[in-house]
Write an enzyme that holds these catalytic residues in place. Structure first.
Site, PDB file in Angstrom:
ATOM      1  CB  SER A 129       3.903   3.368  -9.532  1.00 43.10           C
ATOM      2  OG  SER A 129       4.474   2.532  -8.620  1.00 43.10           O
ATOM      3  CE1 TYR A 155      -0.717   4.096  -6.893  1.00 46.17           C
ATOM      4  CE2 TYR A 155       1.195   2.841  -6.905  1.00 46.17           C
ATOM      5  CZ  TYR A 155       0.720   3.883  -6.824  1.00 46.17           C
ATOM      6  OH  TYR A 155       1.397   4.899  -7.043  1.00 46.17           O
TER       7      TYR A 155
END
Length: 271
Positions: free
Chosen positions: A153, A166
């Site tokens: 990501s 995350y």
């Protein structure tokens, strides 16, 4: 179910005769990657904890140049991951491509993150990548070829409020993939990372206000209050946009590319 949109930059049959395993293939980016690989001739093993999702992905691939076989697999279970990958190699003779897509998001300020939120996030997003990559790499290095692509990501490279677990888990997965790639480069195995930004998936839509079906203005324009930059290209990605980047890195056209991190975020991180 994502519909495969043919990309003329990829030749028909480009992955013919190759075997690929995709984690998190039950929806979103993972489903798009599995579908695209099969459309270009690969024999794909689509894995996920959700049997229904991968069964749909496999059924939709009927009649394509390649095949998709659904296989339930939990990336947090080391023994199960090793068993599935060993089975794939035994059945097909090799594992040529591993794409790590499985991931979860627990969004909350650090003060509100629970121990379970943190542990679960790392179990899937980081340890799951470790389990699958370690098992795949052992076969690839013995054979002297193969490639691993980890879908991380852009949050791994820029701080985001409410996304500490995350972002940290994706940063760890990114560096793990690069370290693995360095260790096994001499065996002819390549390891790279694709770092998506905001992408139209169930995970992304879960961050929108309830019932919202259109992309919130703040996702595109940015939000000063949360220190978030906008997206210069003025759109979020489709899962196919990310799949195309994965396919390039998995292809022979990227045969001299390893240890790299490709951001596919419309310029959102200004890199």
């Amino acid at each position: 179910m994502p519909e495969h949109i043919p990309n003329e930059s990829h030749a028909p049959g480009e992955f013919a005769g190759r075997t690929a395993l995709v984690t998190g293939a039950g929806q979103g980016i993972g489903a798009a990657v599995a579908t695209a690989l099969a459309a270009l001739g690969a024999h794909v093993v689509a894995t996920d904890r959700d049997a229904h999702g991968i069964d749909e992905v496999a059924a939709a691939a009927h009649g394509t140049a390649g095949t998709i076989k659904a296989r339930v697999m939990d990336v947090t279970d080391s023994a199960a991951v090793t068993a599935v990958i060993d089975d794939v190699v035994q059945a097909h003779g090799s594992l040529d491509i591993l794409v790590n897509v499985a991931g979860i998001l627990r969004s909350a300020p650090v003060a509100e993150l629970t121990d379970a939120d943190w542990a679960d996030t790392f179990a899937v997003n980081t340890t799951g990548v470790f389990h699958a990559s370690r098992a795949a790499a052992s076969h690839m290095t013995a054979r002297g070829s193969g490639c691993i692509v980890t879908v991380a990501s852009n949050a791994a490279g820029i701080p985001r409020t409410g996304m500490a677990a995350y972002a940290a888990s994706k940063a760890a997965a990114t560096m793990f993939t690069k370290c693995l790639g360095l260790e096994i480069a001499r065996s002819g195995v390549r390891c790279n990372v694709v770092a998506p930004g905001s992408t139209d998936t169930a995970m992304q839509r879960a961050l929108w206000p309830e019932g919202r079906t259109e992309v919130p203005h703040s996702v595109i324009a940015g939000d000063l209050e949360t220190y978030r930059t906008g997206i210069p290209l003025g759109r979020i990605a489709s899962p196919q946009d990310i799949a195309d980047a994965v396919l390039f890195l998995a292809s022979d056209r990227a045969r001299h590319i390893t240890l790299q991190e490709l951001y596919v975020d419309g310029g959102a991180t200004l890199r």
